[in-house]
Design a protein around this motif. Structure first.
Motif, short mmCIF file in Angstrom:
data_model
loop_
_atom_site.label_atom_id
_atom_site.label_comp_id
_atom_site.label_asym_id
_atom_site.label_seq_id
_atom_site.Cartn_x
_atom_site.Cartn_y
_atom_site.Cartn_z
N VAL A 1 0.86 -1.18 0.00
CA VAL A 1 0.00 0.00 0.00
C VAL A 1 0.90 1.23 0.00
CG1 VAL A 1 -2.02 -1.08 1.04
CG2 VAL A 1 -0.26 -0.18 2.51
N THR A 2 0.53 2.22 -0.80
CA THR A 2 1.37 3.42 -0.96
C THR A 2 0.52 4.68 -0.91
OG1 THR A 2 1.19 3.32 -3.36
CG2 THR A 2 3.08 2.22 -2.38
N ALA A 3 1.21 5.81 -0.73
CA ALA A 3 0.59 7.13 -0.78
C ALA A 3 1.54 8.05 -1.52
CB ALA A 3 0.31 7.65 0.63
N ALA A 4 0.99 9.08 -2.17
CA ALA A 4 1.81 10.03 -2.91
C ALA A 4 2.64 10.89 -1.96
CB ALA A 4 0.94 10.92 -3.79
N THR A 5 2.07 11.28 -0.84
CA THR A 5 2.80 12.08 0.16
C THR A 5 2.57 11.49 1.55
OG1 THR A 5 0.93 13.60 0.43
CG2 THR A 5 2.60 14.22 -1.17
N ALA A 6 3.50 11.77 2.43
CA ALA A 6 3.40 11.27 3.81
C ALA A 6 2.19 11.89 4.49
CB ALA A 6 4.67 11.61 4.57
N GLY A 7 1.51 11.09 5.30
CA GLY A 7 0.34 11.56 6.02
C GLY A 7 -0.97 11.19 5.37
N GLU A 8 -0.96 10.90 4.07
CA GLU A 8 -2.17 10.46 3.39
C GLU A 8 -2.40 8.98 3.67
OE1 GLU A 8 -1.90 11.21 -0.78
OE2 GLU A 8 -1.91 13.38 -0.55
N PRO A 9 -3.64 8.50 3.54
CA PRO A 9 -3.89 7.07 3.71
C PRO A 9 -3.13 6.26 2.66
CG PRO A 9 -5.96 8.28 3.73
CD PRO A 9 -4.88 9.25 3.33
N LEU A 10 -2.58 5.14 3.09
CA LEU A 10 -1.87 4.23 2.18
C LEU A 10 -2.90 3.31 1.55
CD1 LEU A 10 1.07 3.30 4.59
CD2 LEU A 10 1.06 5.06 2.85
N THR A 11 -2.89 3.20 0.23
CA THR A 11 -3.89 2.39 -0.46
C THR A 11 -3.24 1.51 -1.51
OG1 THR A 11 -4.26 4.12 -2.11
CG2 THR A 11 -5.72 4.14 -0.19
N GLY A 12 -3.92 0.40 -1.83
CA GLY A 12 -3.46 -0.50 -2.87
C GLY A 12 -4.26 -1.79 -2.87
N GLU A 13 -4.68 -2.23 -4.03
CA GLU A 13 -5.42 -3.48 -4.24
C GLU A 13 -6.65 -3.59 -3.32
OE1 GLU A 13 -3.03 -7.03 -4.40
OE2 GLU A 13 -1.31 -5.92 -5.17
N GLY A 14 -7.32 -2.46 -3.09
CA GLY A 14 -8.52 -2.45 -2.26
C GLY A 14 -8.26 -2.27 -0.78
N TRP A 15 -7.01 -2.33 -0.36
CA TRP A 15 -6.64 -2.15 1.04
C TRP A 15 -6.42 -0.67 1.34
CZ3 TRP A 15 -5.40 -6.10 4.67
CH2 TRP A 15 -5.49 -7.40 4.18
N ILE B 1 -6.94 -0.47 9.51
CA ILE B 1 -6.75 -1.21 8.26
C ILE B 1 -8.10 -1.57 7.69
CG2 ILE B 1 -5.82 -3.31 7.22
CD1 ILE B 1 -3.70 -3.34 9.44
N THR B 2 -8.29 -1.29 6.41
CA THR B 2 -9.50 -1.70 5.70
C THR B 2 -9.10 -2.80 4.73
OG1 THR B 2 -10.41 0.53 5.85
CG2 THR B 2 -11.39 -0.94 4.23
N GLN B 3 -9.68 -4.00 4.95
CA GLN B 3 -9.41 -5.15 4.09
C GLN B 3 -10.57 -5.31 3.12
OE1 GLN B 3 -9.11 -8.87 6.18
NE2 GLN B 3 -8.15 -9.91 4.45
N PRO B 4 -10.29 -5.50 1.82
CA PRO B 4 -11.40 -5.63 0.86
C PRO B 4 -12.27 -6.84 1.19
CG PRO B 4 -9.27 -6.07 -0.21
CD PRO B 4 -8.99 -5.63 1.19
N GLY B 5 -13.57 -6.59 1.22
CA GLY B 5 -14.54 -7.65 1.49
C GLY B 5 -14.68 -8.01 2.96
N LYS B 6 -13.86 -7.46 3.84
CA LYS B 6 -13.91 -7.81 5.27
C LYS B 6 -14.27 -6.61 6.15
CE LYS B 6 -12.24 -11.95 4.53
NZ LYS B 6 -11.91 -13.14 5.20
N GLY B 7 -14.02 -5.38 5.69
CA GLY B 7 -14.38 -4.21 6.47
C GLY B 7 -13.19 -3.54 7.13
N ASP B 8 -13.53 -2.67 8.12
CA ASP B 8 -12.51 -1.87 8.83
C ASP B 8 -12.08 -2.57 10.11
OD1 ASP B 8 -12.83 0.05 6.88
OD2 ASP B 8 -14.21 1.28 8.05
N PHE B 9 -10.79 -2.45 10.42
CA PHE B 9 -10.24 -3.01 11.64
C PHE B 9 -9.41 -1.94 12.35
CE2 PHE B 9 -10.78 -6.54 8.73
CZ PHE B 9 -11.40 -7.50 9.50
N THR B 10 -9.58 -1.85 13.67
CA THR B 10 -8.79 -0.96 14.49
C THR B 10 -7.71 -1.81 15.13
OG1 THR B 10 -10.73 0.40 14.90
CG2 THR B 10 -8.86 0.71 16.37
#
Length: 127
Positions: free
Chosen positions: A90-104, A115-124
């Protein structure tokens, strides 16, 4: 014979002093690099980021375990659902933004993250 020996020495010294006026010739078996100009003009190389922390994070709901590798610069991380599993980057263009990739999606730090896992929801998560 006595007169001839000093005159031969003088001629030899005269010949040696003539050599001091020349610059030495440099002989090398290495030829010039044909790509030297291209290498000198190329863009600088950016090294991959160093690992900041590797954490196993316990997440709620469901007491789920994620294995996260955080990298320096806070612009990249890798998330695994199993210790030896295939990582998702998971990556972000600049520091501080959410890291995203492949639905995560990953936000936070190595000690506390969401962490948001695709098809599973949000996890703290806590590291």
């Amino acid at each position: 014979m006595k007169i001839m020996l000093p005159s031969l020495a003088a001629v030899a010294l005269l010949a040696l002093t003539a050599c001091d006026n020349k610059t030495p010739e440099v002989v090398s078996s290495v030829s010039e690099d044909p790509q030297a100009a291209a290498i000198a003009n190329r863009a600088p190389v950016e090294l991959p980021p160093a690992i900041k922390a590797e954490k196993s994070m316990r997440c709620q709901p469901g007491n789920v375990l994620f294995f996260v590798t955080f990298f320096e610069g806070d612009k990249q991380a890798r998330v695994r659902t199993e210790k030896g599993g295939t990582p998702v980057t998971v990556t972000a263009a600049t520091a501080g933004e959410p890291l995203t990739g492949e639905g995560w999606t990953l936000t936070g730090t190595p000690t506390s993250a969401k962490i948001t896992q695709p098809g599973k929801g949000d996890f703290t998560c806590k590291g």
